[in-house]
Enzyme design. Structure first.
Site, PDB file in Angstrom:
ATOM      1  N   LYS A 209       0.761  -1.023  -0.091  1.00  0.00           N
ATOM      2  CA  LYS A 209      -0.143  -0.004   0.176  1.00  0.00           C
ATOM      3  C   LYS A 209       1.062   1.207  -0.033  1.00  0.00           C
ATOM      4  CE  LYS A 209      -1.908   2.527   3.093  1.00  0.00           C
ATOM      5  NZ  LYS A 209      -1.640   3.825   2.495  1.00  0.00           N
TER       6      LYS A 209
ATOM      7  N   GLU B  96      10.545   0.869  10.005  1.00  0.00           N
ATOM      8  CA  GLU B  96      11.649   1.852  10.070  1.00  0.00           C
ATOM      9  C   GLU B  96      10.643   3.094  10.135  1.00  0.00           C
ATOM     10  OE1 GLU B  96      13.304   4.819   8.541  1.00  0.00           O
ATOM     11  OE2 GLU B  96      13.131   4.105   6.488  1.00  0.00           O
TER      12      GLU B  96
ATOM     13  N   CYS C 177      13.545  10.705   7.031  1.00  0.00           N
ATOM     14  CA  CYS C 177      13.516  10.219   8.254  1.00  0.00           C
ATOM     15  C   CYS C 177      14.745  10.277   8.852  1.00  0.00           C
ATOM     16  CB  CYS C 177      12.941   8.704   8.348  1.00  0.00           C
ATOM     17  SG  CYS C 177      13.923   7.659   7.007  1.00  0.00           S
TER      18      CYS C 177
ATOM     19  N   GLU D 268      10.203  15.249  15.629  1.00  0.00           N
ATOM     20  CA  GLU D 268      10.620  15.248  14.419  1.00  0.00           C
ATOM     21  C   GLU D 268       9.731  16.215  13.718  1.00  0.00           C
ATOM     22  OE1 GLU D 268       9.370  11.641  12.145  1.00  0.00           O
ATOM     23  OE2 GLU D 268      11.255  11.651  11.318  1.00  0.00           O
TER      24      GLU D 268
HETATM   25  P1  NAI Z   1       1.991   7.678   8.719  1.00  0.00           P
HETATM   26  O1  NAI Z   1       3.008   6.932   9.472  1.00  0.00           O
HETATM   27  O2  NAI Z   1       0.236   7.777   8.933  1.00  0.00           O
HETATM   28  O3  NAI Z   1       1.903   7.214   7.234  1.00  0.00           O
HETATM   29  C1  NAI Z   1       2.620   6.044   6.829  1.00  0.00           C
HETATM   30  C2  NAI Z   1       2.013   5.053   5.970  1.00  0.00           C
HETATM   31  O4  NAI Z   1       1.354   4.325   7.022  1.00  0.00           O
HETATM   32  C3  NAI Z   1       0.820   5.617   5.130  1.00  0.00           C
HETATM   33  O5  NAI Z   1       0.817   4.536   3.935  1.00  0.00           O
HETATM   34  C4  NAI Z   1      -0.265   5.456   5.712  1.00  0.00           C
HETATM   35  O6  NAI Z   1      -1.707   5.209   4.819  1.00  0.00           O
HETATM   36  C5  NAI Z   1      -0.229   4.350   6.607  1.00  0.00           C
HETATM   37  N1  NAI Z   1      -1.042   4.218   7.754  1.00  0.00           N
HETATM   38  C6  NAI Z   1      -1.512   5.128   8.642  1.00  0.00           C
HETATM   39  N2  NAI Z   1      -2.263   4.802   9.574  1.00  0.00           N
HETATM   40  C7  NAI Z   1      -2.170   3.371   9.582  1.00  0.00           C
HETATM   41  C8  NAI Z   1      -2.736   2.263  10.296  1.00  0.00           C
HETATM   42  N3  NAI Z   1      -3.391   2.485  11.605  1.00  0.00           N
HETATM   43  N4  NAI Z   1      -2.416   0.956  10.014  1.00  0.00           N
HETATM   44  C9  NAI Z   1      -1.420   0.910   8.968  1.00  0.00           C
HETATM   45  N5  NAI Z   1      -0.927   1.714   8.021  1.00  0.00           N
HETATM   46  C10 NAI Z   1      -1.430   2.926   8.214  1.00  0.00           C
HETATM   47  O7  NAI Z   1       2.861   9.075   8.592  1.00  0.00           O
HETATM   48  P2  NAI Z   1       2.003  10.528   8.211  1.00  0.00           P
HETATM   49  O8  NAI Z   1       0.712  10.854   8.746  1.00  0.00           O
HETATM   50  O9  NAI Z   1       1.847  10.601   6.733  1.00  0.00           O
HETATM   51  O10 NAI Z   1       2.892  11.698   8.488  1.00  0.00           O
HETATM   52  C11 NAI Z   1       3.060  12.370   9.737  1.00  0.00           C
HETATM   53  C12 NAI Z   1       4.406  12.173  10.532  1.00  0.00           C
HETATM   54  O11 NAI Z   1       5.035  10.851  10.332  1.00  0.00           O
HETATM   55  C13 NAI Z   1       5.413  13.163   9.600  1.00  0.00           C
HETATM   56  O12 NAI Z   1       5.289  14.397   9.910  1.00  0.00           O
HETATM   57  C14 NAI Z   1       6.715  12.621  10.088  1.00  0.00           C
HETATM   58  O13 NAI Z   1       7.175  13.195  11.091  1.00  0.00           O
HETATM   59  C15 NAI Z   1       6.425  11.046  10.235  1.00  0.00           C
HETATM   60  N6  NAI Z   1       6.636  10.104   9.020  1.00  0.00           N
HETATM   61  C16 NAI Z   1       7.969   9.710   9.206  1.00  0.00           C
HETATM   62  C17 NAI Z   1       8.531   8.808   7.880  1.00  0.00           C
HETATM   63  C18 NAI Z   1       9.603   8.076   7.786  1.00  0.00           C
HETATM   64  O14 NAI Z   1      10.051   7.824   6.658  1.00  0.00           O
HETATM   65  N7  NAI Z   1      10.057   7.822   9.145  1.00  0.00           N
HETATM   66  C19 NAI Z   1       7.661   9.064   6.841  1.00  0.00           C
HETATM   67  C20 NAI Z   1       6.282   9.366   6.851  1.00  0.00           C
HETATM   68  C21 NAI Z   1       5.968  10.173   8.016  1.00  0.00           C
END
Ligand code: NAI
Ligand code: MG
Length: 805
Positions: free
Chosen positions: A191, A265, A299, A396
């Site tokens: 996804k 990660e 990240c 972050e």
């Molecule tokens: P997120 O963690 O919500 O999104 C990442 C992925 O997880 C997306 O594909 C989303 O649809 C999916 N997701 C969301 N809730 C889920 C659940 N309950 N079960 C399974 N999958 C789920 O991150 P978001 O909201 O896009 O960004 C928020 C903050 O997260 C950012 O400001 C940043 O600080 C951090 N982040 C860190 C990343 C990294 O590479 N370490 C990447 C993206 C966000």
């Protein structure tokens, strides 16, 4: 007439736009509406959501929001495709991965422009970094597919894997997930993030063209609920996730006790450490790459600039001058340094955190020029006068915002660098190789870059410590996340005996006579007050309760103390006090101590065998065998102590990436019930050999082999605190360990309920778990010892060291 020099001074950048024509025609071909890619075909579009170009705020496509039924269909397709895909000869899978690499290269410009339009990152980055790394990842893993049988002998694909990725490197994260999964023979449901679904859809077409069999790769789009449906699906064998720590924690809890393998990660707040002998002009360019690369939505972004006091003022002045020259604008403009923030909600988050930084008293600086007002743009931002405990120093931000703090000594720099719950990456800047290589191992992070930053390659593992998650992506270490032991576990011969002995908890003082076996002389036995082993000493349990240990035939064999929460806390404290210097002891030194334990155990072999037989009723022969194998096992890990080498990865830079196996730290170990001595040694010895300190909960039914073992440890020069033993109610005690923030990993061997509870509780600080209810033949050298144990006891740190002028 102006001179050439004057002309250069006054020249302005003209626009240098990359054409979006090819992308528009690709979108047009799909009428800008997409279903999912399941079982090798496109599904009819369902309920749609908008896909926006954040640089223009225009909707460029609409994609289908995945329902539970869509996820079911994708998992079913992946399951159906598994036997054939997994059964292919390695070379056949290598050919498919190779074809994917070629397909990506052939369509690289289309993918680069599409990525840029969907995500807002600059074409310079998508063209020169994201897409080339994607191709490199598939080539590298075509190699692992080819070598699978020889390099991962005895291992096989895990099965159907669910993969959930973020929006900051949409296609690159897809490649990091899909390439190793395919190479190992798994089938996939992936996804993409809801902000950036398009390159994954384009990739589905490329995979289709490459002839990837139907059902091997399934792409389902959607929001968090769609991700959750994948995580919770009963027929998924592994989840790989990249994203926020918050969602990572939800996933850890949701998969607890399910038997699904998990790699996470997560976020970071990585330090970028500058010592006063560093080349400051290189440092400035390093900072640009660390925090303004991909608008800081990385990240592992170097988001905390830690500068040695003497050069701080000069460096900040240089940085401001450089920031003045950065160019923010249309991502498709080839001469732009920074593009757009991915979505309005992220822009708001950045604004909010910057505002908070200002109101908490830090000094904010931005360049004098203005960002485009249409679309989601945010200028490069520098904070000085930042308190280490302030929000902007801890949280972050995931945007182009750098916070600066100063330190005086290298020791202070390490303390400041590690002052974060995260542990993803770090950069170290100094001209002294001595200093760099002294500091690198001290930083709690999975990747360390020396005089460089944000270097990635498919051959080197990437991943974090602590709240940055666990597991590695890339290289050999990443492949381990997608394989499992191939042979079904043989049932241990002792299984039928486990748990036969009754155990009743009672007040010790109430039954003094039961404290040891009856004496043959008819005299009252000398009371042996059972104790715990904490900090190198036999310690009285916090409460006076003991557990009576009864043999299968009903004879009271002895008593063991009933440890509690407080005892565990004391043990963890003792382990912590010992962990640092034990980790620094040489492998040779640790090996010597393990040999010494073996020696001391062998002189008392008969006594231990008798005790085991008394408790378990396994018979004298089997008891002797258990002691013999225990001694041999100690030898195995004494041997490994100076041989569990890391690697030097072959990365495409002038330099090396040193993959070091580091101890995890403090490991909580709940031993299996069967094999009271061998179970404990099989787990404690590899942890010790690799430099960890442990808190061990021995067999609950048969703990006396462990309490007898204290005196073996006492006479074997084991430093205080390296191993601590707390007897009692296994599940209650392991829960305390799993919830304890000072414990870095928990191992649990026992019943499924205990596995679940352990994994659930571990989410507090995202500690690593190795929890299993599968039976294991502890007597067997294949099943009971070796690299599997050593891997669990270590984490890989990749230290990148470029060299040459
Ligand atoms: P997120 O963690 O919500 O999104 C990442 C992925 O997880 C997306 O594909 C989303 O649809 C999916 N997701 C969301 N809730 C889920 C659940 N309950 N079960 C399974 N999958 C789920 O991150 P978001 O909201 O896009 O960004 C928020 C903050 O997260 C950012 O400001 C940043 O600080 C951090 N982040 C860190 C990343 C990294 O590479 N370490 C990447 C993206 C966000
Ligand atoms: Mg988008």
């Amino acid at each position: 007439m102006s001179t050439v020099a004057e002309i250069f001074q006054t020249m302005e950048y003209g626009p240098a736009p990359e054409s979006d024509k090819e992308v528009l025609s690709w979108l047009g071909k799909h009428e800008r509406v997409f279903g999912h890619y399941i079982g090798g075909a496109w599904t009819e579009p369902g309920q749609l959501f908008d896909v926006m170009n954040p640089a223009t705020s225009k909707v460029i496509a609409r994609v289908t929001n995945g329902t539970k039924a869509d996820v079911d269909a994708a998992v079913a397709a992946a399951r159906a495709a598994l036997p054939e895909w997994k059964g292919l000869a390695p070379h056949a899978r290598a050919r498919f991965l190779y074809a994917l690499a070629r397909g990506v290269q052939k369509h690289s410009r289309l993918l680069a422009v599409l990525e840029s339009m969907d995500n807002g990152k600059s074409i310079r980055e998508t063209r020169d970094i994201d897409i080339p790394l994607v191709a490199r990842h598939f080539y590298h893993h075509a190699g692992w597919a080819q070598l699978l049988d020889s390099e991962f002998a005895g291992y096989e694909a895990i099965g159907v894997v669910g993969q959930i990725i973020p929006w900051n490197f949409p296609l690159l994260m897809l490649a990091w997930k899909i390439a190793p999964a395919l190479a190992a023979g798994n089938t996939i449901i992936l996804k993409p993030a809801e902000f950036t679904p398009l390159t994954a859809l384009c990739f589905a077409e490329i995979a289709h063209e490459a002839g990837i069999p139907a059902g091997v790769i399934n792409i389902v789009n959607g929001h968090g609920e769609t991700g959750a449906a994948i995580v919770e699906h009963a027929d998924v064998d592994k989840i790989a996730f990249t994203g926020s720590t918050e969602v990572g924690r939800i996933i850890r809890k949701a998969t607890a006790g399910s038997g699904k393998k998990l790699s996470l990660e997560l976020g970071g707040k990585s330090p970028f450490i500058v010592y006063e002998d560093a080349d400051l002009d290189s440092v400035v360019e390093g900072v640009v790459d660390a925090i303004w690369f991909n608008q800081g939505q990385v990240c592992c972004a170097g988001s905390r600039l830690l500068v040695q006091e003497g050069v701080a003022e000069r460096l900040v002045a240089k940085l401001r001058a450089r920031m003045e020259k950065l160019r923010v604008g249309s991502p498709l403009d080839k001469a732009v340094d920074m593009g757009a923030i991915v979505a309005p909600v992220q822009l708001e988050r950045i604004r909010g955190l910057v505002q908070q930084g200002v109101s908490e008293g830090a000094t904010m600086w931005q360049p004098s020029w203005a960002c485009p007002t249409e679309g989601c743009f945010y200028p490069p931002t520098l904070f000085t006068d930042v308190q280490p405990s302030s929000t902007i120093a801890q949280v972050e931000i995931f945007g182009p915002v750098l916070v600066t703090m100063t330190f005086r000594t290298p020791e202070e720099s390490v303390a400041l660098a590690n002052n974060t719950p995260y542990g993803l990456a770090a950069s170290i800047w100094t001209e002294s190789i001595n200093l760099a290589l002294d500091i690198a191992p001290k930083i709690k992070a999975g990747v360390v870059w020396v005089n460089s930053t944000n270097l990635f390659d498919a051959a080197a593992g990437f991943g974090g410590y602590r709240e940055s998650g666990f597991g590695r992506e890339g290289g050999r270490e990443g492949m381990w996340e997608y394989v499992k032991r191939a042979h079904g576990r043989r049932a241990p011969k002792s299984a039928e005996r486990a748990g036969v002995a009754g155990a009743a908890v009672h007040q010790a003082s109430a039954t003094p006579a039961a404290a040891s076996a009856p004496s043959s002389a008819g005299l009252p036995p000398i009371d042996r007050t059972p104790k715990l082993f904490i900090g190198g000493k036999q310690a009285r349990p916090d409460q006076g309760y003991t557990r009576r240990i009864v043999s299968p035939s009903g004879v009271v064999v002895g008593e063991s103390p009933e440890g509690n929460r407080k005892d565990i806390r004391n043990a963890v404290e003792a382990a912590h006090a010992a962990a640092k210097s034990w980790a620094r002891a040489t492998g040779h030194n640790r090996g010597q101590i393990l040999y010494y334990i073996a020696e001391n155990l062998s002189t008392r072999a008969r006594e231990f065998a008798t005790r085991i037989d008394e408790m378990t009723g396994c018979g004298a022969r089997r008891a002797k065998q258990e002691v013999d194998v225990s001694i041999s096992r100690l030898f195995t890990y004494a041997a490994w102590a100076d041989k569990y080498d890391g690697a030097v990865h072959s990365v495409p830079i002038r330099g090396v990436a040193i993959a070091m196996n580091e101890p995890v730290g403090v490991i909580g170990v709940a031993c299996p019930d069967e094999h009271p001595l061998l179970g404990l040694i099989s787990l404690a010895a590899p942890a010790m050999a690799t430099g960890n300190a442990t808190v061990v909960i021995p067999s609950q039914s048969f703990p006396l082999a462990a309490t007898d073992f204290y005196s073996v440890l006492e006479t074997s020069d084991v430093p205080a605190g390296v191993i601590n033993i707390v007897t009692g109610d296994k599940d209650a005690l392991v829960k305390v360990l799993a919830e304890h923030d000072g414990v870095e990993a928990v191992w649990y061997f026992g019943a499924r309920d205990g596995v679940r509870a352990t994994e659930l509780a571990s989410a507090s600080n995202m500690k690593r778990t190795w929890a299993t209810w599968h039976e294991r033949d502890w007597l067997d050298a294949d099943d009971g010892e070796g690299r599997e144990f050593l891997r669990a006891a270590t984490q890989v740190k990749n230290i990148w060291v470029p060299y040459g002028e």
